[in-house]
Every structure is written in C-alpha cells, then in structure tokens.
Design a protein around this motif. Sequence first.
Motif, PDB file in Angstrom:
ATOM      1  N   THR A 117       0.845  -1.184   0.000  1.00  0.00           N
ATOM      2  CA  THR A 117       0.000   0.000   0.000  1.00  0.00           C
ATOM      3  C   THR A 117       0.883   1.236   0.000  1.00  0.00           C
ATOM      4  O   THR A 117       1.685   1.441   0.904  1.00  0.00           O
ATOM      5  N   GLY A 171      -9.695   4.769   0.895  1.00  0.00           N
ATOM      6  CA  GLY A 171      -9.204   4.632  -0.467  1.00  0.00           C
ATOM      7  C   GLY A 171      -7.749   4.212  -0.447  1.00  0.00           C
ATOM      8  O   GLY A 171      -7.008   4.546   0.486  1.00  0.00           O
ATOM      9  N   TYR A 172      -7.335   3.473  -1.488  1.00  0.00           N
ATOM     10  CA  TYR A 172      -5.993   2.897  -1.513  1.00  0.00           C
ATOM     11  C   TYR A 172      -5.322   3.105  -2.866  1.00  0.00           C
ATOM     12  O   TYR A 172      -5.992   3.090  -3.908  1.00  0.00           O
ATOM     13  N   LEU A 173      -4.002   3.253  -2.832  1.00  0.00           N
ATOM     14  CA  LEU A 173      -3.177   3.071  -4.015  1.00  0.00           C
ATOM     15  C   LEU A 173      -2.277   1.882  -3.730  1.00  0.00           C
ATOM     16  O   LEU A 173      -1.538   1.871  -2.740  1.00  0.00           O
ATOM     17  N   ALA A 202      -5.942   1.287  -8.036  1.00  0.00           N
ATOM     18  CA  ALA A 202      -6.684   2.106  -7.072  1.00  0.00           C
ATOM     19  C   ALA A 202      -7.874   1.299  -6.580  1.00  0.00           C
ATOM     20  O   ALA A 202      -8.509   0.571  -7.340  1.00  0.00           O
ATOM     21  N   ARG A 243     -10.848   0.755  -2.918  1.00  0.00           N
ATOM     22  CA  ARG A 243     -11.381   1.264  -1.658  1.00  0.00           C
ATOM     23  C   ARG A 243     -12.097   0.137  -0.918  1.00  0.00           C
ATOM     24  O   ARG A 243     -12.438  -0.895  -1.496  1.00  0.00           O
ATOM     25  N   ILE A 261      -7.814   7.925  -6.786  1.00  0.00           N
ATOM     26  CA  ILE A 261      -8.074   7.107  -5.609  1.00  0.00           C
ATOM     27  C   ILE A 261      -9.559   7.254  -5.266  1.00  0.00           C
ATOM     28  O   ILE A 261     -10.028   8.376  -5.038  1.00  0.00           O
ATOM     29  N   ALA A 317      -3.173   9.997  -8.279  1.00  0.00           N
ATOM     30  CA  ALA A 317      -1.808   9.498  -8.196  1.00  0.00           C
ATOM     31  C   ALA A 317      -1.219   9.410  -9.594  1.00  0.00           C
ATOM     32  O   ALA A 317      -1.885   8.960 -10.528  1.00  0.00           O
TER      33      ALA A 317
END
Length: 240
Positions: free
Chosen positions: A60, A71-73, A82, A84, A116, A128
């Motif tokens: 992560t 939310g995540y990258l 990407a 969530r 994201i 991103a």
Amino acid sequence: MKKLWQRLPRLSRKWKTVRNIAFVLLTALLLPPFLGWPALTQDGALAKMQGKYLLSPSETLYRTCQGDTRGYLLQGEGWVAAGRVEKYDSTSRPLERDVPLITQVLSREEPGVLVIPAQDEDGATVLAAFGAPEEAAQAELTLGVAAVEPDWGDSKTVKDETFTARCQREENGYYFFRLLPHDHEGERDCALDAVWMRLLGAGDDFAGNRYTLIWEDAQGQELSRLTGEIPENLNLRDFW
C-alpha cells in the motif's frame, strides 16, 4: 506401528498444555480463511479480493480515509491499482461488513494517472501519477471535470470545471495531487462534489475526464508532459 508409538517420549502436563494451546491458536488462524470467513480488517478485505482476481501480492503506497470508507493506491509486480473498502450493514451477511472494490488497474510499464476512489478527510480528491522522468522533482496536474447530475434532492446547476494542483515527488517515485472543491458561494454546486455524490460516491464519472500532467525539475523547468483520460472504472468487487 504400535511399538513405535510407545517408544515416543511422553509429554509432561505442562508441555501437553502448551501443545493444546498451540493447536487451538493455529486452528483459529487457519479455519476462517478455509471456511471463507470475512477478513478482520479493511486492509485484509482488500488483500483477500486481490487474490480472487489473481493480482500478485501488493504494498500500500497511499491511503485516504473519510468516515467508514478508505481509499488505496496499491503497487504489485508490474501493476498499480486504485481501490477502496467501505462498510455496509447487511442482515444477510452480518459478519461481512467491509466491502472491497478495485476501480482501476494500470501497467507500470508506461506513465499513468488514476483517481483514488475515496475522498480524504478534508474532502479532497486525490490523483496518483507515476512514470515520471528520473530528473523530475515536482509536477503540476490539471483535470477537467465534466458536469454530472448529482444524486441528491434539490441540486443547483452544475457546470464543467477545471482543477489544478501541484506536488513534490515522493520517495517512492509517485506524485499525489489533492484537488479541493471550488466554493461557488451558493450559486451552484461544484463539479467535484457532484461526481462524488453520484452513485453513492462510486466516482464512476471521473472516467473519460481529460488531464494534463507537466513534469518539472527542481528549478521548475518543464521536462515533459503527459495528456490523457482517467481510465474506466473496472468495478471489481465481491458481490452479495
């Protein structure tokens, strides 16, 4: 076989207790995944779904959080994604409250930009970017957001808008741009707000919006620029 068993050393009561505790702990760890039970954390729920779609293990790189939604990258072997995780209350599956979603998966072989799919605690939209020239130290991103009809009641007019943000290069080589909604002083709704309200905040309507990304060196001189569109929402999820 019976004679061999009898020749094995006898465990004391203390070591039998240790053995039994170890067996119980090991069973507690292995049984839930074997039975398909839900993950215990939001991070775990997203990692579990990655395996379902045959994505390699990932790290992560960035998290956003607003309320019960994260939310995540994510970066894996040759890809960046990407996603969530959001919480739902379900009477049919009371234990499975963390519902993961992967919206975009891009190859790391080419420069790219993705959204994201969850606002941060300040209500900002985070994009991103990766694949910058090695000598790049900072960048500027401009995103055009097309007007969409929000899913709230009596909404004001929504118009196309343009948002610009700058940021520095992170140690991992990524750039994270924070776009904040415009304040129209009650005259109309911001295009960013309208996108997030549509479809319960899925952010589907960022797809197709065009961006321009300018990579710069430490002195602010332009090195190169990237233009493109936000990729389509893949909507990879575990359906109920």
